[in-house]
Design a protein around this motif. Sequence first.
Motif, short mmCIF file in Angstrom:
data_model
loop_
_atom_site.label_atom_id
_atom_site.label_comp_id
_atom_site.label_asym_id
_atom_site.label_seq_id
_atom_site.Cartn_x
_atom_site.Cartn_y
_atom_site.Cartn_z
N MET A 134 0.82 -1.20 0.00
CA MET A 134 0.00 0.00 0.00
C MET A 134 0.86 1.26 0.00
O MET A 134 0.38 2.33 -0.36
CB MET A 134 -0.95 -0.02 1.20
N ASP A 135 2.12 1.13 0.40
CA ASP A 135 3.05 2.26 0.26
C ASP A 135 3.12 2.71 -1.20
O ASP A 135 3.12 3.90 -1.50
CB ASP A 135 4.46 1.87 0.73
N ASP A 136 3.21 1.73 -2.09
CA ASP A 136 3.29 2.03 -3.52
C ASP A 136 1.98 2.59 -4.05
O ASP A 136 1.98 3.53 -4.86
CB ASP A 136 3.67 0.77 -4.31
N VAL A 137 0.89 2.01 -3.63
CA VAL A 137 -0.42 2.47 -4.08
C VAL A 137 -0.60 3.95 -3.77
O VAL A 137 -1.08 4.73 -4.60
CB VAL A 137 -1.54 1.63 -3.42
N ASP A 138 -0.17 4.35 -2.57
CA ASP A 138 -0.33 5.75 -2.19
C ASP A 138 0.73 6.65 -2.83
O ASP A 138 0.39 7.69 -3.40
CB ASP A 138 -0.25 5.89 -0.67
N LEU A 139 2.00 6.24 -2.77
CA LEU A 139 3.07 7.10 -3.28
C LEU A 139 2.97 7.30 -4.78
O LEU A 139 3.03 8.44 -5.28
CB LEU A 139 4.43 6.52 -2.91
N TRP A 140 2.84 6.21 -5.54
CA TRP A 140 2.81 6.33 -7.00
C TRP A 140 1.61 7.17 -7.45
O TRP A 140 1.74 7.99 -8.38
CB TRP A 140 2.76 4.96 -7.66
N ALA A 141 0.47 6.98 -6.79
CA ALA A 141 -0.72 7.74 -7.17
C ALA A 141 -0.49 9.24 -7.03
O ALA A 141 -1.04 10.04 -7.80
CB ALA A 141 -1.91 7.30 -6.31
N ARG A 142 0.32 9.64 -6.07
CA ARG A 142 0.61 11.06 -5.86
C ARG A 142 1.70 11.54 -6.82
O ARG A 142 1.64 12.67 -7.33
CB ARG A 142 1.03 11.30 -4.41
N LEU A 143 2.70 10.70 -7.06
CA LEU A 143 3.80 11.09 -7.93
C LEU A 143 3.37 11.23 -9.39
O LEU A 143 3.95 12.02 -10.14
CB LEU A 143 4.94 10.07 -7.85
N ARG A 144 2.38 10.47 -9.80
CA ARG A 144 1.95 10.50 -11.19
C ARG A 144 1.67 11.91 -11.68
O ARG A 144 2.01 12.27 -12.81
CB ARG A 144 0.70 9.63 -11.35
N SER A 145 1.04 12.74 -10.85
CA SER A 145 0.67 14.08 -11.29
C SER A 145 1.89 14.96 -11.56
O SER A 145 1.77 15.97 -12.27
CB SER A 145 -0.23 14.75 -10.25
N ILE A 146 3.04 14.60 -11.03
CA ILE A 146 4.25 15.39 -11.30
C ILE A 146 4.62 15.28 -12.78
O ILE A 146 5.25 16.19 -13.33
CB ILE A 146 5.41 14.93 -10.40
#
Length: 298
Positions: free
Chosen positions: A253-265
Amino acid sequence: MKLQILALTSLLVSSTAFMVPAAPIRTDVSLFASTTETSPFVQGPRIVRDELPIVYVYDHCPFCVRVRLALGFKNVKHNVHFLQNDDIPTPTKLIGKKIAPIFAIPEDDFIMGESLDIIEKIDSDERYGATGQVLPATGRKDVKAWQKSVQILLRTLQRPRYVATGLLPEFQQLDGRHAFIKNHQLPPYEKPEWKGDGTDENPGMPMEEKLKLYAEAMAKDPAPLLEDLNAKLIELDDMVFSEHHCSEGGISMDDVDLWARLRSITIIKGAQWPTKLRAYMENLSALGDVPLYDQMAL
């Protein structure tokens, strides 16, 4: 400068979308350290139900991306219904209020909200493959602190670009773009002074002023902010365990949360991704079947 701001304002208030820029986001991979040797996530067989589950989302919303990513990890075929940003009746009819994501299982006549609850439902239902494939969150305080440290920076860079592209599904129409601008403040403004509270004493900022501030944010030279952003990406690169998952042990779930936020960059032209972090973004994009924004970056 004044003419540039006026031009951007006219685009924000017109129904014409911006064109996709020719050049993708720049990556200077040679400047940074090599990736960590780990094994990628082993995806299960394709799951195709007779009646496909449906996820109602906004494309830019990280909470919506969480659910799409988890469904992709588990290789579950599903329908994605992109809501218009100003559409209140559809989500209200489904779940009682304007909110996303919303997850529907037509074969069960079942509907639910809240991204983490949806993912728990998906990963515990044997109809969607082996259960427990996505490991629990590890409680990474360093990553959470990093996310908090870039919150104002990313709001300043991302929010104007979401609507300026004119390409995200929820912002295809003028009303959708205006609904977002109306409700999402730009730094240094806080939500109460931007939106108001519905009283005569605090009606909020006039819409004309909000449009002007969004246009000014797009017209401003982003170089100083990009310098800060690129330094923060190098900082995060050191925290990411490997190009396949951000924490030791595997996809979680670390990845689920982090990647979802990083995508917008990836909607920010000029972002420079360190080698490992860029590989991480691309690997999870492919695994989760959620595209990056490189080709529409501004």
